[in-house]
Motif scaffolding. Structure first.
Motif, PDB file in Angstrom:
ATOM      1  N   MET A 123       0.820  -1.196   0.000  1.00 36.75           N
ATOM      2  CA  MET A 123       0.000   0.000   0.000  1.00 36.75           C
ATOM      3  C   MET A 123       0.859   1.254   0.000  1.00 36.75           C
ATOM      4  N   LYS A 124       1.959   1.246   0.794  1.00 40.14           N
ATOM      5  CA  LYS A 124       2.814   2.436   0.844  1.00 40.14           C
ATOM      6  C   LYS A 124       3.474   2.686  -0.509  1.00 40.14           C
ATOM      7  N   THR A 125       3.808   1.626  -1.230  1.00 35.02           N
ATOM      8  CA  THR A 125       4.410   1.790  -2.549  1.00 35.02           C
ATOM      9  C   THR A 125       3.415   2.436  -3.508  1.00 35.02           C
ATOM     10  N   LEU A 126       2.157   2.007  -3.437  1.00 35.00           N
ATOM     11  CA  LEU A 126       1.130   2.589  -4.291  1.00 35.00           C
ATOM     12  C   LEU A 126       0.907   4.050  -3.927  1.00 35.00           C
ATOM     13  N   LEU A 127       0.814   4.341  -2.636  1.00 37.61           N
ATOM     14  CA  LEU A 127       0.636   5.731  -2.205  1.00 37.61           C
ATOM     15  C   LEU A 127       1.803   6.599  -2.658  1.00 37.61           C
ATOM     16  N   LYS A 128       3.012   6.063  -2.538  1.00 39.76           N
ATOM     17  CA  LYS A 128       4.202   6.809  -2.963  1.00 39.76           C
ATOM     18  C   LYS A 128       4.111   7.146  -4.452  1.00 39.76           C
ATOM     19  N   LYS A 129       3.650   6.176  -5.240  1.00 42.00           N
ATOM     20  CA  LYS A 129       3.511   6.392  -6.682  1.00 42.00           C
ATOM     21  C   LYS A 129       2.440   7.455  -6.963  1.00 42.00           C
ATOM     22  N   ILE A 130       1.346   7.392  -6.221  1.00 35.12           N
ATOM     23  CA  ILE A 130       0.267   8.376  -6.403  1.00 35.12           C
ATOM     24  C   ILE A 130       0.772   9.776  -6.042  1.00 35.12           C
ATOM     25  N   LEU A 131       1.457   9.894  -4.894  1.00 36.50           N
ATOM     26  CA  LEU A 131       1.957  11.202  -4.467  1.00 36.50           C
ATOM     27  C   LEU A 131       2.954  11.762  -5.474  1.00 36.50           C
ATOM     28  N   THR A 132       3.813  10.895  -5.999  1.00 36.16           N
ATOM     29  CA  THR A 132       4.790  11.332  -6.987  1.00 36.16           C
ATOM     30  C   THR A 132       4.083  11.868  -8.234  1.00 36.16           C
ATOM     31  N   THR A 133       3.040  11.177  -8.658  1.00 37.31           N
ATOM     32  CA  THR A 133       2.283  11.613  -9.836  1.00 37.31           C
ATOM     33  C   THR A 133       1.583  12.942  -9.560  1.00 37.31           C
ATOM     34  N   ILE A 134       0.965  13.047  -8.381  1.00 40.12           N
ATOM     35  CA  ILE A 134       0.284  14.295  -8.017  1.00 40.12           C
ATOM     36  C   ILE A 134       1.282  15.452  -7.993  1.00 40.12           C
ATOM     37  N   ALA A 135       2.434  15.221  -7.386  1.00 38.81           N
ATOM     38  CA  ALA A 135       3.430  16.286  -7.224  1.00 38.81           C
ATOM     39  C   ALA A 135       3.925  16.826  -8.558  1.00 38.81           C
ATOM     40  N   LYS A 136       3.923  15.982  -9.584  1.00 38.23           N
ATOM     41  CA  LYS A 136       4.424  16.405 -10.888  1.00 38.23           C
ATOM     42  C   LYS A 136       3.373  17.111 -11.732  1.00 38.23           C
ATOM     43  N   GLY A 137       2.113  17.075 -11.309  1.00 39.85           N
ATOM     44  CA  GLY A 137       1.024  17.657 -12.097  1.00 39.85           C
ATOM     45  C   GLY A 137       1.064  19.171 -12.094  1.00 39.85           C
ATOM     46  N   PRO A 138       1.135  19.797 -13.262  1.00 45.08           N
ATOM     47  CA  PRO A 138       1.239  21.267 -13.318  1.00 45.08           C
ATOM     48  C   PRO A 138       0.032  21.984 -12.729  1.00 45.08           C
ATOM     49  N   THR A 139      -1.153  21.448 -12.904  1.00 40.56           N
ATOM     50  CA  THR A 139      -2.344  22.091 -12.338  1.00 40.56           C
ATOM     51  C   THR A 139      -2.301  22.047 -10.815  1.00 40.56           C
ATOM     52  N   PHE A 140      -1.925  20.897 -10.272  1.00 39.63           N
ATOM     53  CA  PHE A 140      -1.799  20.774  -8.824  1.00 39.63           C
ATOM     54  C   PHE A 140      -0.697  21.687  -8.295  1.00 39.63           C
ATOM     55  N   GLN A 141       0.430  21.719  -8.980  1.00 44.90           N
ATOM     56  CA  GLN A 141       1.544  22.565  -8.535  1.00 44.90           C
ATOM     57  C   GLN A 141       1.118  24.032  -8.482  1.00 44.90           C
ATOM     58  N   LYS A 142       0.406  24.480  -9.512  1.00 46.09           N
ATOM     59  CA  LYS A 142      -0.031  25.884  -9.559  1.00 46.09           C
ATOM     60  C   LYS A 142      -1.002  26.170  -8.413  1.00 46.09           C
ATOM     61  N   TRP A 143      -1.971  25.275  -8.210  1.00 46.75           N
ATOM     62  CA  TRP A 143      -2.938  25.458  -7.127  1.00 46.75           C
ATOM     63  C   TRP A 143      -2.235  25.493  -5.778  1.00 46.75           C
ATOM     64  N   LEU A 144      -1.306  24.560  -5.565  1.00 45.13           N
ATOM     65  CA  LEU A 144      -0.633  24.467  -4.275  1.00 45.13           C
ATOM     66  C   LEU A 144       0.252  25.682  -4.007  1.00 45.13           C
ATOM     67  N   LYS A 145       0.962  26.131  -5.020  1.00 47.35           N
ATOM     68  CA  LYS A 145       1.827  27.306  -4.833  1.00 47.35           C
ATOM     69  C   LYS A 145       0.989  28.515  -4.438  1.00 47.35           C
ATOM     70  N   ASN A 146      -0.197  28.668  -5.034  1.00 40.83           N
ATOM     71  CA  ASN A 146      -1.088  29.769  -4.647  1.00 40.83           C
ATOM     72  C   ASN A 146      -1.578  29.594  -3.214  1.00 40.83           C
ATOM     73  N   GLU A 147      -1.927  28.369  -2.838  1.00 37.16           N
ATOM     74  CA  GLU A 147      -2.409  28.100  -1.475  1.00 37.16           C
ATOM     75  C   GLU A 147      -1.342  28.405  -0.427  1.00 37.16           C
ATOM     76  N   LEU A 148      -0.077  28.196  -0.808  1.00 35.45           N
ATOM     77  CA  LEU A 148       1.014  28.353   0.155  1.00 35.45           C
ATOM     78  C   LEU A 148       1.663  29.732   0.109  1.00 35.45           C
ATOM     79  N   LEU A 149       1.060  30.660  -0.642  1.00 30.89           N
ATOM     80  CA  LEU A 149       1.625  32.008  -0.698  1.00 30.89           C
ATOM     81  C   LEU A 149       1.495  32.720   0.639  1.00 30.89           C
TER      82      LEU A 149
END
Ligand SMILES: [Fe+2]
Length: 144
Positions: A1-27
């Motif tokens: 399960m941790k391997t699958l979660l790690k893969k999901i998090l890695t995919t999420i982290a690389k997503g440009p839409t997610f990155q843009k949203w997160l950077k705005n949230e963390l301003l």
């Protein structure tokens, strides 16, 4: 399960839409809790750190953690315990899309190597509770 979660998090982290949203949230704030599961207890958080910010060696009590770098560079050092003392072992430099898993009992430290780093942290439980109830420990560095 941790391997699958790690893969999901890695995919999420690389997503440009997610990155843009997160950077705005963390301003405006350094930490954002993205999701907390009331039934199972896991917590999904994003946070930022600045250059040279250092977190001393610590474990995570009974919890396990997956750290994923969204942007920037984070050094993570691993420690072992030897007759009551902790000994620094290997360290890794994590960059965008890279993850590390720390299981219960694992000890590590972190240092931000870039101007700023954005981290996703998935924990199996609330680490504030682990620390408050004495299961999570920090290991102050003692200079000799
Ligand atoms: Fe940690």
């Amino acid at each position: 399960m941790k391997t699958l979660l790690k893969k999901i998090l890695t995919t999420i982290a690389k997503g440009p839409t997610f990155q843009k949203w997160l950077k705005n949230e963390l301003l405006l704030k350094e930490t954002k809790e993205i999701y907390r599961d009331e039934k199972w207890g896991f917590v999904f958080t994003a946070y930022t750190e600045n250059k040279d910010q250092y977190r001393i060696p610590h474990d995570h009590g009974d919890g396990w953690v997956i750290y994923t770098v969204v942007s920037g560079i984070m050094e993570m050092g691993s420690y072992s315990q030897d007759t009551g003392k902790i000994v620094r072992g290997s360290s890794d430099r994590l960059q965008s899309g890279e993850s590390r898993v720390y299981l219960p009992g694992d000890i590590h430290d972190t240092r931000c190597l870039s101007d700023r780093v954005i981290i996703l942290r998935f924990t199996s439980c609330d680490l504030k509770i682990e620390e408050r109830e004495g299961r999570m420990k920090r290991y102050p560095l003692i200079s000799s």
